[in-house]
Design an enzyme around this catalytic site. Structure first.
Site, PDB file in Angstrom:
ATOM      1  N   ASN A   1      -4.565  -2.572  11.633  1.00 13.09           N
ATOM      2  CA  ASN A   1      -4.586  -3.464  10.236  1.00 13.09           C
ATOM      3  C   ASN A   1      -6.066  -4.415  10.563  1.00 13.09           C
ATOM      4  O   ASN A   1      -6.104  -5.252  11.572  1.00 13.09           O
ATOM      5  CB  ASN A   1      -3.617  -4.587  10.370  1.00 13.09           C
ATOM      6  CG  ASN A   1      -2.952  -4.545   9.078  1.00 13.09           C
ATOM      7  OD1 ASN A   1      -1.832  -5.351   8.905  1.00 13.09           O
ATOM      8  ND2 ASN A   1      -3.128  -3.889   8.222  1.00 13.09           N
TER       9      ASN A   1
ATOM     10  N   ASN B   1      -5.446 -10.147   0.113  1.00 14.35           N
ATOM     11  CA  ASN B   1      -5.048  -8.689   0.141  1.00 14.35           C
ATOM     12  C   ASN B   1      -6.266  -8.279  -0.407  1.00 14.35           C
ATOM     13  O   ASN B   1      -7.272  -8.866  -1.133  1.00 14.35           O
ATOM     14  CB  ASN B   1      -3.813  -8.247  -0.495  1.00 14.35           C
ATOM     15  CG  ASN B   1      -2.558  -8.427   0.014  1.00 14.35           C
ATOM     16  OD1 ASN B   1      -2.435  -8.345   1.200  1.00 14.35           O
ATOM     17  ND2 ASN B   1      -1.459  -8.557  -0.766  1.00 14.35           N
TER      18      ASN B   1
ATOM     19  N   CYS C   1       1.041 -12.556   6.535  1.00 15.81           N
ATOM     20  CA  CYS C   1       0.513 -11.289   7.083  1.00 15.81           C
ATOM     21  C   CYS C   1       0.565 -11.408   8.566  1.00 15.81           C
ATOM     22  O   CYS C   1      -0.319 -12.443   9.000  1.00 15.81           O
ATOM     23  CB  CYS C   1      -1.014 -10.891   6.554  1.00 15.81           C
ATOM     24  SG  CYS C   1      -1.647  -9.501   7.396  1.00 15.81           S
TER      25      CYS C   1
ATOM     26  N   ASN D   1      -0.266  -9.347  11.090  1.00 20.41           N
ATOM     27  CA  ASN D   1      -1.288  -8.875  12.028  1.00 20.41           C
ATOM     28  C   ASN D   1      -2.580  -9.815  11.741  1.00 20.41           C
ATOM     29  O   ASN D   1      -3.347 -10.194  12.708  1.00 20.41           O
ATOM     30  CB  ASN D   1      -1.703  -7.465  11.757  1.00 20.41           C
ATOM     31  CG  ASN D   1      -0.491  -6.435  12.445  1.00 20.41           C
ATOM     32  OD1 ASN D   1       0.005  -6.871  13.460  1.00 20.41           O
ATOM     33  ND2 ASN D   1      -0.365  -5.425  11.936  1.00 20.41           N
TER      34      ASN D   1
ATOM     35  N   GLU E   1       1.457  -0.783   2.075  1.00 20.10           N
ATOM     36  CA  GLU E   1       1.401  -2.162   1.941  1.00 20.10           C
ATOM     37  C   GLU E   1       0.869  -2.492   0.448  1.00 20.10           C
ATOM     38  O   GLU E   1       0.090  -2.079   0.042  1.00 20.10           O
ATOM     39  CB  GLU E   1       0.242  -2.683   2.978  1.00 20.10           C
ATOM     40  CG  GLU E   1       0.798  -2.714   3.984  1.00 20.10           C
ATOM     41  CD  GLU E   1      -0.031  -3.896   4.991  1.00 20.10           C
ATOM     42  OE1 GLU E   1      -0.171  -5.099   4.390  1.00 20.10           O
ATOM     43  OE2 GLU E   1      -0.768  -3.622   5.947  1.00 20.10           O
ATOM     44  N   ARG E   2       1.744  -3.460  -0.229  1.00 22.71           N
ATOM     45  CA  ARG E   2       1.627  -4.092  -1.605  1.00 22.71           C
ATOM     46  C   ARG E   2       0.297  -4.897  -1.360  1.00 22.71           C
ATOM     47  O   ARG E   2       0.050  -5.636  -0.363  1.00 22.71           O
ATOM     48  CB  ARG E   2       2.838  -4.703  -1.702  1.00 22.71           C
ATOM     49  CG  ARG E   2       2.499  -5.804  -3.066  1.00 22.71           C
ATOM     50  CD  ARG E   2       3.701  -6.779  -3.306  1.00 22.71           C
ATOM     51  NE  ARG E   2       3.513  -7.663  -2.357  1.00 22.71           N
ATOM     52  CZ  ARG E   2       4.573  -8.967  -2.352  1.00 22.71           C
ATOM     53  NH1 ARG E   2       5.342  -8.928  -3.258  1.00 22.71           N
ATOM     54  NH2 ARG E   2       4.427  -9.595  -1.216  1.00 22.71           N
TER      55      ARG E   2
ATOM     56  N   CYS F   1       1.335  -2.812  10.028  1.00 21.93           N
ATOM     57  CA  CYS F   1       1.676  -3.839   9.240  1.00 21.93           C
ATOM     58  C   CYS F   1       2.575  -4.673  10.029  1.00 21.93           C
ATOM     59  O   CYS F   1       3.717  -4.429  10.424  1.00 21.93           O
ATOM     60  CB  CYS F   1       2.272  -3.438   7.880  1.00 21.93           C
ATOM     61  SG  CYS F   1       2.995  -4.768   6.930  1.00 21.93           S
TER      62      CYS F   1
END
Length: 290
Positions: A14, A67, A76, A78, A199-200, A209
């Protein structure tokens, strides 16, 4: 031309762009535009998300996490681990730290090769939910581990059409209006667990994720009686380990542990703003049978 120093970091695949913004090197009005421009793969640095480290009156620091499409998720996993190592490397915090996110305060411990974070308390755990995916009833579990996740157990992890099926779940009416992330897990006879995630906010499969791994571990623990710790192998080939305890049927003391590596450091030029594109705003229209 003004340049902005940054670090590129990866947490088990990620990847993130991280900027020390305690001195407001990036003006508030430019944050979202910079995120979309810099996160574009092939046209710029490229990343799943972007993290701005900011000052906090009560914690070691606070973050602003975006994002790749410029949206603001609450959490998030990671990214939090990468932010913790960044803060330790830059003297912003010690090996033990606490920082504020939209999901709440995150505690982190930076080790020699891994970073371990205490997650916010999971909520809304459900299993055995039947989703209609283009006319096919499909059993899934779901839980919010800072952001919402759906978990589907599959037989063959390689056969999953992650982008297509993930998109159906992400935009399913059951999770409107904000949508959800979608995870697919396969448990092998030797106990190895493989996971892939749509992932959104990235709107595609990512190599790992953190919050998705936590969601999958808790759903598997609930459905199959797995005990802590649970280690999952991500699409990058890296492993993430989820620790937890239970009390009264509820999961608590949830931790996520794995690598958080520096890939490179550099300077963003204003030119990256020229690559801001409306393609990041693409949304999909999906039809469902009734």
């Amino acid at each position: 031309m003004k340049t902005i120093p940054f670090f590129k970091m990866s947490g088990s695949g990620n990847d993130f762009i991280i900027i020390d913004n305690r001195e407001a090197v990036v003006p508030e009005a430019q944050l979202t535009r910079l995120v979309i421009g810099a996160c574009r793969r092939k046209m710029s640095v490229g990343a799943d998300g972007m993290i701005f480290i900011e000052s906090s009156a009560n914690r070691d620091f606070k973050w602003r996490f975006f994002n790749a499409d410029g949206s603001l998720p609450d959490m998030c996993g990671n990214g939090a681990r990468c932010a913790a190592r960044f803060a330790f490397m830059h003297g912003i915090a010690g090996r033990q730290m606490a920082f504020d996110t939209l999901a709440g305060t995150i505690e982190a411990t930076v080790g020699d090769d891994t970073v371990k974070i205490r997650m916010t308390a999971p909520r809304d755990l459900k299993t055995g939910t039947m989703l209609d995916l283009e006319g096919t009833p499909t059993a899934v579990g779901s839980v919010n581990t800072g952001v919402p996740h759906v978990v589907m157990v599959v037989d063959d992890i390689e056969a999953v059409a992650v982008a297509e099926t993930g998109r159906l779940i992400r935009y399913h009416p059951n999770f409107a209006p904000d949508g959800t992330n979608a995870n697919f897990v396969a448990v092998k006879e030797n106990g190895t667990i493989f996971i892939r995630t749509y992932e959104r906010g990235v709107e595609d499969e990512t190599l790992a994720c953190g919050t998705g791994n936590v969601a999958a571990a808790l759903i598997l623990a609930h459905e199959r009686g797995l005990t802590s710790p649970v280690t999952l192998t991500t699409r990058s080939g890296g492993n993430l380990t989820v620790h937890f305890s239970t009390q009264g049927g509820r999961y608590q003391d949830v931790f996520l542990e794995g690598d958080a590596r520096v890939i490179y450091r550099g300077d963003l030029w204003e030119d990256c703003l020229l690559y801001t594109s409306p393609t990041h705003e693409t949304r999909y229209t999906i039809s469902y049978s009734v």
